[in-house]
Each structure stands twice: as structure tokens, then as C-alpha cells.
Design a protein around this motif. Sequence first.
Motif, PDB file in Angstrom:
ATOM      1  N   LYS A 107       7.821  12.400   0.568  1.00  0.00           N
ATOM      2  CA  LYS A 107       9.018  12.843  -0.144  1.00  0.00           C
ATOM      3  C   LYS A 107       9.315  12.012  -1.386  1.00  0.00           C
ATOM      4  CE  LYS A 107      13.894  13.980   0.886  1.00  0.00           C
ATOM      5  NZ  LYS A 107      14.961  13.900   1.922  1.00  0.00           N
ATOM      6  N   TYR A 108       9.093  10.687  -1.314  1.00  0.00           N
ATOM      7  CA  TYR A 108       9.600   9.806  -2.363  1.00  0.00           C
ATOM      8  C   TYR A 108       8.601   8.851  -3.000  1.00  0.00           C
ATOM      9  CZ  TYR A 108      14.365  11.166  -0.982  1.00  0.00           C
ATOM     10  OH  TYR A 108      15.516  11.866  -0.721  1.00  0.00           O
ATOM     11  N   GLU A 109       7.416   8.673  -2.441  1.00  0.00           N
ATOM     12  CA  GLU A 109       6.521   7.609  -2.896  1.00  0.00           C
ATOM     13  C   GLU A 109       6.212   7.672  -4.398  1.00  0.00           C
ATOM     14  OE1 GLU A 109       4.268   4.104  -2.087  1.00  0.00           O
ATOM     15  OE2 GLU A 109       5.411   5.298  -0.650  1.00  0.00           O
ATOM     16  N   VAL A 110       5.807   8.827  -4.875  1.00  0.00           N
ATOM     17  CA  VAL A 110       5.381   8.956  -6.277  1.00  0.00           C
ATOM     18  C   VAL A 110       6.539   8.662  -7.229  1.00  0.00           C
ATOM     19  CG1 VAL A 110       4.523  10.542  -8.036  1.00  0.00           C
ATOM     20  CG2 VAL A 110       3.516  10.561  -5.744  1.00  0.00           C
ATOM     21  N   ILE A 111       7.678   9.282  -6.967  1.00  0.00           N
ATOM     22  CA  ILE A 111       8.838   9.094  -7.844  1.00  0.00           C
ATOM     23  C   ILE A 111       9.326   7.653  -7.793  1.00  0.00           C
ATOM     24  CG2 ILE A 111      11.212   9.818  -8.298  1.00  0.00           C
ATOM     25  CD1 ILE A 111      10.522  12.510  -7.066  1.00  0.00           C
ATOM     26  N   ALA A 112       9.315   7.059  -6.607  1.00  0.00           N
ATOM     27  CA  ALA A 112       9.780   5.677  -6.460  1.00  0.00           C
ATOM     28  C   ALA A 112       8.942   4.733  -7.306  1.00  0.00           C
ATOM     29  CB  ALA A 112       9.751   5.259  -4.996  1.00  0.00           C
ATOM     30  N   ARG A 113       7.638   4.907  -7.286  1.00  0.00           N
ATOM     31  CA  ARG A 113       6.773   4.024  -8.071  1.00  0.00           C
ATOM     32  C   ARG A 113       7.016   4.201  -9.574  1.00  0.00           C
ATOM     33  NH1 ARG A 113       3.025   1.113  -5.455  1.00  0.00           N
ATOM     34  NH2 ARG A 113       2.841   1.514  -3.221  1.00  0.00           N
ATOM     35  N   GLU A 114       7.269   5.409 -10.001  1.00  0.00           N
ATOM     36  CA  GLU A 114       7.583   5.647 -11.416  1.00  0.00           C
ATOM     37  C   GLU A 114       8.902   4.973 -11.792  1.00  0.00           C
ATOM     38  OE1 GLU A 114       7.633   9.859 -11.816  1.00  0.00           O
ATOM     39  OE2 GLU A 114       5.438  10.062 -11.750  1.00  0.00           O
ATOM     40  N   ASN A 115       9.903   5.117 -10.939  1.00  0.00           N
ATOM     41  CA  ASN A 115      11.208   4.495 -11.200  1.00  0.00           C
ATOM     42  C   ASN A 115      11.103   2.979 -11.247  1.00  0.00           C
ATOM     43  OD1 ASN A 115      12.724   6.873 -11.379  1.00  0.00           O
ATOM     44  ND2 ASN A 115      13.182   6.918  -9.188  1.00  0.00           N
ATOM     45  N   ILE A 116      10.369   2.409 -10.297  1.00  0.00           N
ATOM     46  CA  ILE A 116      10.241   0.953 -10.229  1.00  0.00           C
ATOM     47  C   ILE A 116       9.531   0.413 -11.473  1.00  0.00           C
ATOM     48  CG2 ILE A 116       9.081  -0.931  -9.011  1.00  0.00           C
ATOM     49  CD1 ILE A 116       9.648   0.603  -6.408  1.00  0.00           C
ATOM     50  N   PHE A 149       6.994  11.042   6.510  1.00  0.00           N
ATOM     51  CA  PHE A 149       8.022  11.914   5.954  1.00  0.00           C
ATOM     52  C   PHE A 149       8.530  11.388   4.617  1.00  0.00           C
ATOM     53  CE2 PHE A 149      12.503  13.013   5.369  1.00  0.00           C
ATOM     54  CZ  PHE A 149      12.446  14.403   5.405  1.00  0.00           C
ATOM     55  N   PHE A 150       8.968  10.134   4.592  1.00  0.00           N
ATOM     56  CA  PHE A 150       9.535   9.587   3.365  1.00  0.00           C
ATOM     57  C   PHE A 150       8.445   9.240   2.341  1.00  0.00           C
ATOM     58  CE2 PHE A 150      13.133   8.844   6.274  1.00  0.00           C
ATOM     59  CZ  PHE A 150      14.128   9.475   5.534  1.00  0.00           C
ATOM     60  N   HIS A 151       7.259   8.913   2.816  1.00  0.00           N
ATOM     61  CA  HIS A 151       6.145   8.668   1.900  1.00  0.00           C
ATOM     62  C   HIS A 151       5.846   9.919   1.074  1.00  0.00           C
ATOM     63  CE1 HIS A 151       2.323   7.127   0.412  1.00  0.00           C
ATOM     64  NE2 HIS A 151       1.761   8.247   0.809  1.00  0.00           N
ATOM     65  N   PRO A 189       0.823  -1.216   0.000  1.00  0.00           N
ATOM     66  CA  PRO A 189       0.000   0.000   0.000  1.00  0.00           C
ATOM     67  C   PRO A 189       0.855   1.262   0.000  1.00  0.00           C
ATOM     68  CG  PRO A 189      -0.770  -1.561   1.648  1.00  0.00           C
ATOM     69  CD  PRO A 189       0.535  -2.090   1.139  1.00  0.00           C
ATOM     70  N   ARG A 190       1.984   1.175   0.708  1.00  0.00           N
ATOM     71  CA  ARG A 190       2.959   2.265   0.754  1.00  0.00           C
ATOM     72  C   ARG A 190       4.355   1.657   0.725  1.00  0.00           C
ATOM     73  NH1 ARG A 190       1.013   6.874   4.811  1.00  0.00           N
ATOM     74  NH2 ARG A 190       3.259   6.983   5.173  1.00  0.00           N
ATOM     75  N   ILE A 191       5.189   2.144  -0.160  1.00  0.00           N
ATOM     76  CA  ILE A 191       6.583   1.702  -0.152  1.00  0.00           C
ATOM     77  C   ILE A 191       7.268   2.240   1.085  1.00  0.00           C
ATOM     78  CG2 ILE A 191       8.812   1.885  -1.330  1.00  0.00           C
ATOM     79  CD1 ILE A 191       7.243   2.048  -3.968  1.00  0.00           C
ATOM     80  N   TYR A 192       6.975   3.508   1.398  1.00  0.00           N
ATOM     81  CA  TYR A 192       7.591   4.168   2.545  1.00  0.00           C
ATOM     82  C   TYR A 192       6.586   4.226   3.692  1.00  0.00           C
ATOM     83  CZ  TYR A 192      11.007   5.389  -0.965  1.00  0.00           C
ATOM     84  OH  TYR A 192      11.942   5.323  -1.974  1.00  0.00           O
TER      85      TYR A 192
END
Length: 215
Positions: A190-199, A186-188, A179-182
Motif C-alpha cells: 500500500k505505501y512502500e513506494v510512495i513512502a520512499r519517494e516522500n522520505i 498489506f502496508f508494504h 529492506p522494507r519500511i513496512y
Amino acid sequence: MMFDRFMKTLYYVGENPDIPMRTAIATHLFSLYEIPYRDYHNINHIEHCLKELDSYSKDFLDFIIELSIFYHDAVYAPKEKDNEKRSCDWAEFDLTMMKIPADDILKLKRLIMATKHDVYPNDREDEKIIVDIDLSILGQDEKIFNKYCIGIREEYSHVEDYGYAKSRKKFLQKLLERPRIYQTNFFHEKYEVIARENIKREMFNMSRIQYRDQP
């Protein structure tokens, strides 16, 4: 600077004032991160993690989490599956020599084992913090993320392309299914959207390799 930071952290949490011993422990630990086959899990990874810890909160201070970052990849052999356990053992030996309290050593070992990323969600807040920090590379810009991917591939150069792509996709898919990588807010944020795009982009690349090299 990182060497000095590690030395100071050992001083803050330990009860052994022996500077030569502290220096020897630090020198040996840092040498592990300079082993040539560590294309990603090297001292640059530790430096990145410390920067993420510092960004977490200006008012947050946990020297055991900090030590856990220094030690969490102390032992890293791509062909082995017990790196976290062996890193715990390495840390326990060092920190016992520095007379760090047993409860703190147990906490540090628990945090290192959390970076195995085989438990989700993590029960404790400190585990969520170090896990998010370890995964923060997934949320970096495309250039940095691609460099990370290349580094991981180099570390597993002993695995043929098809097998690597298959296992890599499996790991990434598990992250996407969360449901959430982070786990921390704070980190959710900061990075959740970009992380999912990268993955997703990396999974597409792995799928292309599988298609190309399918038996």
C-alpha cells in the motif's frame, strides 16, 4: 466517535463495569492529546492510526492493538527520550483500574514500546502491524506528508535548524536503509513506494538546510 470507541473497547476487554471510572479515564487520556504543543502527535494522529487499523482487514479484530494505538503517544514530550515507557506506565495504571487481565496489559506495553522504532525487524506479527500503522503517515500523498513534516518541525521548535536537519536526516536514512519500511505485506504493498519517494524528498530538504546553515 473516537471517544465512544475507546469507551466500548475498554468495556470489551475489562472486567470493571464502572461507567464513571471509564469516562474519567477516557476524558483524561483524550485531554493529553489536546496539549497545544502537539502539532502532529495529537488526536488526529490517533484517528489516522485507527483508520489504518480498520483498513488492515475487515476480519481482523484485536482490541489490545486498538488500545495500544490509543495509548502509544499518551505521554509525548519532545525534549524527553522515555515517552514510550511513560506512556506504558500511564496505560498500565488506567487498565489496572479497569481490571484488564495482566497478560493483556503486558502485551499492550510491548506494543507501545515497539512504536519507539528502535528495533528492526520486529519479531511478532502484532508488533509489525502497529509499527506499520504508526509509520503509515510516510506513505500519504505529498500534501498530507508535508503537513506531517511541518507538524514534527513545530514540535521540535526548540532545536535550531541545522541540528534538527541533521537528526531528522539520520532517522530517515535508517528507514531508507531497511529492506522494507513496512513489514506487513498489506502496508508494504500500500505505501512502500510512495513512502520512499516522500522520505527522499524530505532528506533533500534537510540537506539544503544543512548546507545553508553549516558552521
